[in-house]
Structures are given as C-alpha cells and as structure tokens.
Design an enzyme around this catalytic site. Structure first.
Site: not given
Length: 442
Positions: A222, A314, A396
C-alpha cells in the site's frame, strides 16, 4: 535464488559522459541537425496539407490535387535527401543519424495524431505536431547504425562521427555482458539533461530467469504520502520526500535565474552567459532530486521482486489525485507510477507475478479481519477501527493486508476489458444504501 531458463529482454544502460569542449560542440551540432530536419519536414507537410485544402475549395478532387506527401519515415527521408543540398548545405558535417532522429520523431508524431483523430489511439487527444524550439526541446540524437561500441577501458564509448568519448562512470556492467556474449547493442541515444550529456544504450540482453526467495509468499503493498509504502508484513518504508528537502535550494536557484538576462522571443536578445550558468545550476538541482528518487525506488522494487513470488498493488487514479492542489506536489514526489512500472518488469525478470487490484477495490475501508466495508473513511483518520469485530490497527497496514488477501477473497480471476473484476463476490459484507420508501400524502 536458483537459476532456470534464460529469457531475451530489451533493456537500457545509461551512463553520464565527460565530453571535451570540441565533442560538446559536435553533440549540440548533431542535436540541432535533428531539430532542423524535424522543422523542415513539418513545414513541408503543413504546406502540402494547406495546398491540397486550398485546391479542394476550387472544386478540384482526386488526381487533380497536388500529390500528397507521405508521412512515413522512408517517405520523409526520401524527401529530405532530395532537398538537403539546397536547404542544408552543411549536411555533410553531421551524421545521417542526426537527421534521421528528427524525421523519425515527426513520423511518430504524425502517426499518433492521425490515430488519435480517427479513434484508433486510446487516451488523451493528441494534437498536431508543432515546431521544435531550440530553447524548449531537450537536445538529443539517436544512433542505430555505424560504430557503436563500449571500449575495453570501461571508461570510454565510441559513437558514429563523434568518436571516442569518456564516460563519467564505469561501464563495467554492460561491458561484462558484451564480453560474455549475453548482450547485443541495438542503438545509442545521447541526451543533454540535468546540465550534462548522458548516453543510453538500448541492449538486447539474455537474462537468466530467477526464482524468488519465497515463491509461494504473497505480499500486499500500500503506497502513500506519510510512508512511501507499507507492506502486509508490517514493514514500513518511510517517504524520503526528496523534493521537499530540496525546496530551499530550488528557490534560491530559481530566484537567481529570474534576476539574470534571459532570452526574449519577442524582442530577440540572446541570454547572457550568467543566465546560462544559473539555468544549469537549477537543472542540476532538479536532476539530483530525480536521481535520489529513482535510486530509492529501484532499491525498494528490487528487494520486493527478489523476495516474494506474488506482489499485489492498487490501480490508483494518479491523474485525478494530483488535481488536489494541496497534495499534488507530494504525490508527484512519491513516484507511485514509477514504483508500479518497476515492479512490472522486475517481477517478470525474477520469476514472480504482479497483481493489480481493481481501482474500485475498497482496500482502506474494508476490515481485513471480518470483511465489513465502511461507507466513509476520512483521509485524516489514520487508525482503522472496525465496529463489527473490534479490529483496531493502522490504516495503511489494514489496506496492505486487504491487498494481500485480494486474490483469495475475490474468488475469480475473470476480468473485463479494462482489467477489473466483473462483479463483487458475495463473501463481502458490504454496506448497502437504504432503498427509497413510498409515503402516502393526505
């Protein structure tokens, strides 16, 4: 890591150059020759298009029109070879590759414009090519034929018509592969960036495909601004913020540049020598920031690709995120797109795989323990607290764990045309909006 079958890939090796004053003039001359050929060919194409458009207004059509000028590289090259004795009597002073660089750039630009106008090219609309200015275009020239060699001294390279040029750093990494026969140079591009010349060799390399240290392990990554990356293992990679740290030097260099006598395209004065020196100092500060950022991203991605067999990241809408004027500079400084691009080819080199989670996958709002999705989660909230199961951990880290579980929880790998999952599985406990009610009046 164990070695298996070799794979042929195309990669680049970039080295800084230390040319002599005479070689520096020759490099600028070659770059200017390419820019001149680009502008000449663009003027010829525009004149041909305007002539044919004017003839159509008079009712002419078909064979009655002036013959169209071809936009392909061979057609532009034939037109240039026929006209260069008149338009460029000095053409023999430069290598033919210099002119070919400009013509190839125009052929690509015209092709992109035509494909974008007809709908064959996706993405943002591409405009018609514009003339290249000497002050706005980065000087560069590309060599594909002739003597392109890395010398055995490992501190010199040889380029066509330019001869032997000393490199600022050792070329041993490329020289070892060339001597071993596992690399073949395809082209060399010389570019002036950051106040100095660099040469980039495009090389066809036979790489040994490796196996990650933990081929069965999966890690979620992340990315963020407070921390550059948070791994699902709990490891936190701090954000060095190179651009923020260099703001004082950038302001001082830009302020000095603004006080010098610079160029003016309206009145025509040439820039002063001190203006050129100040511009070079500013460019070097920017180059140092870019080099520090690239070094950190390379070290991080190399470590991840060599350790884990599966990496999940992502699919961020970075173009839309940088529209936030409060976060645009910090997002650009982090280099999220570069991090993902490095992971794409480094996982392939190391025998792993990179999985990109759907852009609409709520990694931050989803509980990594029970799967409940929060309807809203403000950016200021840095600790994720689940009201359903009581989980409480860093925001996170929770997102990184959800990315790690993305493949297992999705349950299907069928994807649509844009690479996203077709539907959300029923495993999630997703918060659903309350349906509208019917109220009787009177």
């Amino acid at each position: 890591m164990s070695d298996v079958v070799g794979a042929v890939v195309v990669q680049a090796y970039r080295f800084a150059l230390d040319p002599t004053p005479a070689q520096d003039r020759d490099l600028h001359r070659h770059a200017g020759a390419g820019r001149f050929a680009f502008n000449w060919a663009l003027a010829a194409v525009r004149a041909n298009l305007d002539q044919r458009a004017a003839e159509r207004t008079y009712g002419l059509d078909g064979e009655q029109l002036t013959p169209a000028l071809g936009w392909s590289l061979p057609a532009l090259r034939r037109a240039w070879n026929a006209a260069k004795p008149q338009v460029a009597p000095w053409w023999a002073q430069c290598s033919k590759e210099a002119f070919n660089t400009g013509l190839d750039g125009l052929a690509r630009a015209l092709g992109n414009w035509s494909a974008s106008r007809s709908g064959r090219r996706a993405g943002k609309r591409v405009g018609f090519p514009r003339f290249r200015s000497r002050r706005r275009v980065t000087p560069s020239v590309r060599f594909t034929t002739g003597t392109i060699r890395v010398e055995d001294t490992r501190h010199h390279v040889t380029l066509p018509r330019l001869g032997r040029i000393r490199t600022h750093e050792s070329t041993r990494k490329l020289a070892r592969r060339l001597h071993a026969g596992t690399a073949r140079i395809l082209s060399a591009t010389v570019r002036h960036t950051g106040g100095r010349w660099h040469v980039s060799f495009t090389v066809e390399v036979t790489r040994t495909v490796r196996t990650p240290a933990r081929p069965q392990a999966t890690v979620g990554v992340d990315v963020g601004i407070t921390n550059l990356a948070v791994l699902s293992t709990g490891q936190v990679v701090p954000n060095p913020r190179h651009l923020t740290q260099a703001q004082a030097r950038l302001r001082a260099a830009a302020r000095t540049l603004s006080r010098r006598q610079g160029p003016d395209r309206h009145t025509g004065p040439q820039p002063s020598r001190r203006w050129r020196q100040a511009k070079t100092r500013l460019a070097r500060v920017h180059a140092r920031v870019a080099n520090l950022r690239a070094d950190g991203l390379h070290k991080l991605t190399t470590t991840l690709a060599a350790a884990y067999g599966t990496i999940v990241v992502e699919d961020l809408n970075i173009t839309g995120m940088i529209r936030n004027r409060r976060l645009a500079r910090h997002i650009a400084d982090a280099g999220w797109a570069t991090l993902r691009r490095h992971l794409e080819y480094k996982t392939a080199w190391n025998g792993g795989q990179l999985i990109v989670a759907d852009r609409w996958f709520a990694s931050s709002k989803t509980c990594s323990s029970c799967g409940v999705v929060k309807p809203k989660l403000r950016l200021q909230v840095r600790t994720y607290t689940c009201e359903h199961c009581g989980l409480c951990l860093d925001r996170d880290l929770n997102a990184a764990i959800n990315l790690k579980q993305y493949v297992a929880r999705s349950g299907r790998e069928t994807q649509n045309g844009r690479g996203a999952d077709r539907e959300t599985t029923s495993w999630w406990l997703v918060a659903v909006k309350r349906p509208p009610r019917t109220i009787s009046v009177g």
